[in-house]
Design an enzyme around this catalytic site. Structure first.
Site, short mmCIF file in Angstrom:
data_model
loop_
_atom_site.label_atom_id
_atom_site.label_comp_id
_atom_site.label_asym_id
_atom_site.label_seq_id
_atom_site.Cartn_x
_atom_site.Cartn_y
_atom_site.Cartn_z
N ASN A 1 79.37 16.63 -24.18
CA ASN A 1 78.96 17.33 -25.66
C ASN A 1 80.22 17.16 -26.38
O ASN A 1 81.44 17.62 -25.94
CB ASN A 1 78.45 18.63 -25.35
CG ASN A 1 78.31 19.46 -26.48
OD1 ASN A 1 79.40 20.23 -27.01
ND2 ASN A 1 77.23 19.43 -27.19
N ARG B 1 80.92 18.54 -30.79
CA ARG B 1 80.32 19.17 -31.95
C ARG B 1 81.24 19.68 -32.94
O ARG B 1 82.46 19.73 -32.53
CB ARG B 1 79.51 20.45 -31.29
CG ARG B 1 80.50 21.29 -30.65
CD ARG B 1 79.74 22.37 -29.73
NE ARG B 1 81.07 23.27 -29.06
CZ ARG B 1 81.13 23.03 -27.62
NH1 ARG B 1 80.72 21.84 -27.09
NH2 ARG B 1 82.09 23.88 -27.22
N HIS C 1 77.37 15.03 -17.73
CA HIS C 1 77.08 16.00 -19.20
C HIS C 1 78.45 15.64 -20.33
O HIS C 1 79.47 15.48 -19.79
CB HIS C 1 77.42 17.35 -18.79
CG HIS C 1 77.71 18.27 -19.97
ND1 HIS C 1 78.80 18.77 -20.12
CD2 HIS C 1 76.83 18.81 -20.79
CE1 HIS C 1 79.03 19.42 -21.41
NE2 HIS C 1 77.63 19.30 -21.75
N GLY D 1 66.54 26.71 -31.77
CA GLY D 1 66.68 25.24 -31.72
C GLY D 1 65.34 24.90 -30.81
O GLY D 1 64.67 25.71 -30.56
N ASN D 2 65.15 23.54 -30.93
CA ASN D 2 63.99 23.11 -30.08
C ASN D 2 63.90 23.47 -28.60
O ASN D 2 65.07 22.88 -28.01
CB ASN D 2 63.72 21.61 -30.32
CG ASN D 2 62.72 20.94 -29.77
OD1 ASN D 2 62.83 20.43 -28.70
ND2 ASN D 2 61.52 20.95 -30.43
N HIS E 1 70.43 12.66 -15.09
CA HIS E 1 70.28 12.80 -13.84
C HIS E 1 69.95 11.39 -13.41
O HIS E 1 68.88 10.95 -13.81
CB HIS E 1 69.44 14.04 -13.57
CG HIS E 1 69.84 15.17 -14.19
ND1 HIS E 1 70.72 15.80 -13.55
CD2 HIS E 1 69.20 16.11 -15.28
CE1 HIS E 1 70.69 17.16 -14.13
NE2 HIS E 1 69.83 17.23 -15.11
#
Length: 280
Positions: free
Chosen positions: A120, A122, A118, A264-265, A108
């Site tokens: 990502n 995986r 964004h 998850g955290n 941001h």
């Protein structure tokens, strides 16, 4: 968590390397703006519902002059899905065991002329093995030059592997990054892919190139716009658009749900939320 096999450790090493490359570049941009901001890294551990160690990750956050708030997280987790959630995951309906490693980034920006972004990528293992990910640009004040640059760079990465990738994954992004209750897209799109399975080497190479393409194009866009003057009205537009972004991530984003459902955290999962947003 179980010992990683060659494919799992190879994917994990790349995501961590990509994190280091991206964070170094973002810190370099802050230096160019006269800021000494750096990433603050916090390691976290996950406990599987069985009580066994379930992996963990590192949350990286920087608050600077150019990047008002940027999070770059890496995680490697594994264990067993709880309850009915596993039945919604590719290859986990009958066996809830899973492994997941990846990188997740949301930026941001302080200047409303610089797009939020964004990215990502995986690698997941259930009874199947696959890569997924993508990147999308989220400008409060869209500019055709930036949109074209972003898409052209991602298209080149796709075309190097399969001439059908870009059109397919662009359409997937257009459908996924959409806010139904607002009837608007979250931004100007990008690419999104999932369940890319079969040839590990080929799919891993493509996923690496998606990361490299992002590292090429987004810093270029940031440097192009970060020094432009802006008005209070443009800042208000930025903050209102951030409200839409927050709504999508809290209501529809599958990555947010996956993180919450797998223990998850919390701070890492919700690092995607903007530091300031408004709703009229």
């Amino acid at each position: 968590m179980q010992t990683l096999d060659h494919e799992q450790s190879t994917a994990r090493a790349w995501f961590e390397e990509l994190r280091d490359l991206i964070c170094a570049e973002f810190e370099a941009i802050e230096r160019e703006a006269g800021s000494d901001a750096t990433f603050d890294y916090t390691a976290w551990d996950r406990e599987d519902p069985s009580g066994a160690p379930g992996g963990g990750g590192v949350r990286g956050v920087m608050r600077g002059r150019v990047f008002e708030k940027v999070g770059v997280n890496v995680s490697t987790v594994g264990g067993r899905f709880e309850g009915e959630f596993g039945k919604t995951i590719h290859g986990a309906a009958e066996d809830p065991s899973f492994f997941a490693t990846g990188i997740s980034l949301v930026a941001h920006m302080a200047n409303p002329h610089v797009p939020a972004v964004h990215m990502n990528t995986r690698f997941l293992v259930t009874t199947k093995r696959w890569f997924g990910g993508g990147a999308d640009l989220n400008p409060p004040l869209p500019r055709q030059e930036d949109t074209a640059d972003f898409h052209t760079t991602l298209k080149a990465a796709c075309d190097a592997h399969d001439p059908e990738h870009y059109n397919r994954f662009k359409q997937w992004a257009d459908e996924y990054f959409y806010i139904p209750h607002r009837k608007v897209h979250r931004g100007v799109g990008g690419i999104f892919y999932d369940h890319l399975e079969g040839d590990f080497a080929a799919n891993f190479a493509f996923t690496q190139d998606v990361g490299r393409a992002f590292l090429d194009v987004f810093p270029r866009i940031v440097r192009r716009r970060m020094s432009l003057p802006f008005t209070e009205a443009e800042m208000a537009e930025r903050n209102a658009w951030r409200g839409r972004y927050a709504e999508f991530n809290l209501v529809y984003d599958r990555g947010t749900l996956f993180g919450l459902k797998t223990g998850g955290n919390i701070d890492a999962i919700l690092m995607s939320l903007p530091p300031v947003a408004t709703w009229a």
